[in-house]
Enzyme design. Structure first.
Site, PDB file in Angstrom:
ATOM      1  N   GLU A 210       0.862  -1.186   0.000  1.00 57.37           N
ATOM      2  CA  GLU A 210       0.000   0.000   0.000  1.00 57.37           C
ATOM      3  C   GLU A 210       0.885   1.218   0.000  1.00 57.37           C
ATOM      4  OE1 GLU A 210      -3.620  -1.526   2.842  1.00 57.37           O
ATOM      5  OE2 GLU A 210      -2.571   0.261   3.468  1.00 57.37           O
ATOM      6  N   HIS A 247      -6.677   2.992   6.181  1.00 54.57           N
ATOM      7  CA  HIS A 247      -5.640   2.478   7.066  1.00 54.57           C
ATOM      8  C   HIS A 247      -4.813   3.650   7.580  1.00 54.57           C
ATOM      9  CE1 HIS A 247      -5.461  -1.876   5.311  1.00 54.57           C
ATOM     10  NE2 HIS A 247      -6.366  -1.756   6.257  1.00 54.57           N
TER      11      HIS A 247
END
Lengths: 289, 378
Positions: A210, A247
């Site tokens: 990510e 996140h």
């Protein structure tokens, strides 16, 4: 951090809603759950195993190897320190929203004690066909079939999708390691990659990264020297900088943590980086030759 | 959560770090009155961002008339997307030396990291590139705190001389500010030595860590709220992480990783996502408010629903969306792709109640959505 069937697992927070729900699933899949912890329910039985006042008490009664933490965020630090003091070999910390300073505190204690930590904010680890610790859809045959592909993921939902794509393409999973979506985590992409590199069952690796942080860049350095083929997907190419994308760790600050930097580092290491996770099966077939 | 200077400096003062006398002013008249009391001063824009000086948001004033004029210029100014509403009127300091001091959360060492440099007033990244020897880097074990001897040795090593002790004092207090307030970052730039030898903080940047903020309600009140659009505010109030983007393909997915990926794949096939919105985790039952939120963006031309549930049950999420769809009766096209826990039930819901066939391949759903947004018939 690859959990094996013979290893004894302690569930901290076994009597909670999520704790008991997932403990039963772990037991049904083959995980060797030896007991649980809840200070207020010590002496009782939950999910067919004894409940202890603490991990230290559990250690006196036969002991455990790995602790799974289903603990509210503000209590997580003390629970982790309890598990470390009890001599845990490893901790899988599933809790989200733990204050980062608490995380740093118990990670420092774990490092000193030689205890590995997965998470926080992870969906856990799966050794396909053997056991799992956490919450992953291991019973879905379209998601998890035992095989020889190791998967490292910062994300549970995307990790699930990639597992499915691998099964569709005729592959199976050796080990799934969910490292978690927080900015400060115990085992990094690099740690997971090293574990899969050493794992005899694993012949190929899918790395799901990510934006945010520099873990993928760090892992890329190590990947240069590896023989096992690696296919990667990095989420966040279309995410705007300066925003946390769900996140806590997924945020681009200035020129750090960008998609471009991660892709470049991985490609320079010979890793195949995909534009869409749907192609992961075909890419792996090609990479494995 | 970032703090403006006027909210950050009291945290330093409470820890015993010296700061100049100052007063907050929302109008030029207030600034003049403050300067009258304080004397020669600096008028500083209060915005939760750096580089205020370069943007013209910091001006010296020798008199109250000058302070009034400075405030007149600064209030209302735009700095990096923030409109200046207040200025801090602060006493000028007698600067003999400028330093940089900071404690931050360091992902590489997984602990607090203290940084100090003799090159104050500059951007620390520039110093790190040009003159790395002028920066002291001290990783701290959060269990034991600052190692005073190591700190003094490091400061002595970059030639602080008789300022070593006083600066080490300030660094120890600065670490206290970090660790007692769940900070991500606390930075003083510049930290100065005055002609009289005092160590004083002329600026302060403080950032409260998001999860730690949950146990610091008194601090949350003092921080600068995140700048949100109207829809983003609605999302936050519903407990949904919604981020408004420039595109026209509405995105609804579960889990941060899958939602980002859905946006990426939309762009890969030539489209642009209109939003980030994940309804995984604890939010997975919020299908209806989530759909209303996505459709409230007037730029949205079609909707892409991508569920891949493990923990989050796809049938529960899908039912929420299908219910909301039947209630709201939107006229724009929608494309579903659903995988994972209870997907058969979820797919049946879409088929039976919306008379629609979910796509088996995520990429096919994305391609159809991109085509629909660009005006082609799917």
């Amino acid at each position: 951090m690859i959990v094996k069937k013979h290893e004894r697992v302690l569930i901290q927070g076994i009597t909670g809603k999520q704790g008991s729900f997932w403990t039963e699933r772990m037991q049904a899949y083959g995980t060797n759950v030896m007991g649980g912890v809840n200070p207020r329910r010590a002496g009782e039985t939950a999910c067919g195993v004894p409940v202890y006042a603490s991990a230290v008490e559990a250690a006196k009664d036969g002991g455990f190897d790995v602790s799974a933490m289903f603990i509210p965020p503000m209590l997580a630090k003390d629970a982790a320190l309890d598990a470390i003091e009890a001599g845990a070999k490893g901790i899988v910390c599933l809790t989200e929203h733990i204050p980062v300073q608490d995380v740093m505190y118990f990670l420092a204690a774990a490092r000193e004690a030689g205890c590995w930590v997965i998470g926080p904010n992870t969906t856990g680890v799966v050794t396909a066909g053997e056991c799992f610790v956490g919450f992953m859809p291991v019973f879905e045959e379209r998601v998890f079939r035992p095989g020889d592909i190791g998967i490292v993921s910062r994300s549970g939902s995307l990790g699930t999708l990639v597992c499915m794509k691998m099964v569709e393409a005729g592959f199976g999973t050796s080990t799934f390691i969910g490292i978690g979506g927080d900015p400060i985590i115990g085992s990094t992409t690099l740690d997971a990659l090293k574990a899969l590199d050493k794992d005899d069952r694993t012949k190929g690796i899918v790395l799901i990264g990510e934006i945010g942080g520099e873990m993928e860049e760090e892992a890329a350095e190590y990947a240069k020297g590896m023989d096992k083929p690696i296919v990667a997907f990095i989420a966040g190419a279309a995410s705007p900088p300066g925003k946390r994308m769900g996140h806590a760790g997924a945020i681009v600050m200035g020129d750090r943590g960008t998609y471009a930097s991660k892709r470049k580092a991985l490609e320079a290491a010979g890793v195949v980086v995909l534009d869409t996770p749907s192609l992961v099966g075909e890419a792996m077939r090609e990479a494995m030759g | 959560m970032n703090f403006e200077e006027h909210a950050a400096k009291p945290l330093l003062a409470a820890a015993g770090i010296a700061v100049p006398e100052s007063a907050l002013a929302a109008t030029p008249a207030d600034a003049a009155a403050a300067a009258e009391k304080i004397g020669p001063c600096v008028v500083k824009a209060q915005v939760p961002t750096g580089k205020r000086g370069k943007a013209g948001g910091i001006k010296l004033a020798g008199s109250s008339a000058e302070a009034e004029a400075a405030a007149q210029q600064i209030i209302g100014m735009d700095i990096a997307g923030n409109t200046v509403e207040q200025v801090l009127v602060e006493a000028q300091a007698d600067i003999a030396a400028e330093y940089y001091a900071c404690v931050l959360t360091d992902a590489a060492s997984k602990g607090p990291l203290m940084l100090f440099s003799t090159e104050g007033g500059m951007d620390i990244e520039e110093v790190a590139d040009a003159d790395p020897d002028k920066i002291v880097r001290l990783p701290i074990d959060i269990r034991s705190g600052v190692d005073r001897a190591a700190t003094e040795a490091a400061l002595g090593g970059i030639g602080l001389g008789d300022k070593t002790g006083p600066v080490a004092d300030v660094l120890e207090k600065l670490y206290g500010v970090y660790v007692n307030n769940d900070a991500d970052l606390v930075e003083i730039n510049p930290l100065i030595a005055t002609g009289a030898g005092d160590i004083v903080a002329l600026d302060c940047k403080f950032s409260l860590e998001d999860s730690g903020a949950n146990r610091r309600p008194e601090l949350v009140e003092k921080g600068a709220p995140e700048k949100l659009t109207e829809l983003e505010t609605r999302g936050r109030d519903l407990g949904l992480r919604y981020i408004e983007l420039d595109g026209d393909v509405g995105v609804l997915a579960n889990g941060a990783g899958l939602t980002m990926t859905t946006m990426d794949v939309v762009r890969h096939y030539g489209g642009e996502p209109a939003n980030f919105l994940e309804i995984g985790g604890e939010a997975y039952t919020l299908g209806k408010p989530a759909l209303e939120l996505v459709l409230s963006n007037p730029n949205v031309k079609c909707l892409l629903v991508n569920f891949c549930g493990a923990f989050a049950r796809t049938d529960v999420m899908t039912e929420g969306i299908v219910n909301a769809w039947q209630e709201l009766k939107p006229t724009l096209p929608v494309f579903f792709t659903i995988h994972g826990t209870n997907e058969d039930e979820a797919i049946a819901l879409v088929r039976d109640r919306l008379d629609m066939e979910p796509y088996d391949l995520m990429d096919d759903a994305v391609k159809a959505a991109v085509a629909a947004a660009s005006g082609e018939n799917p």
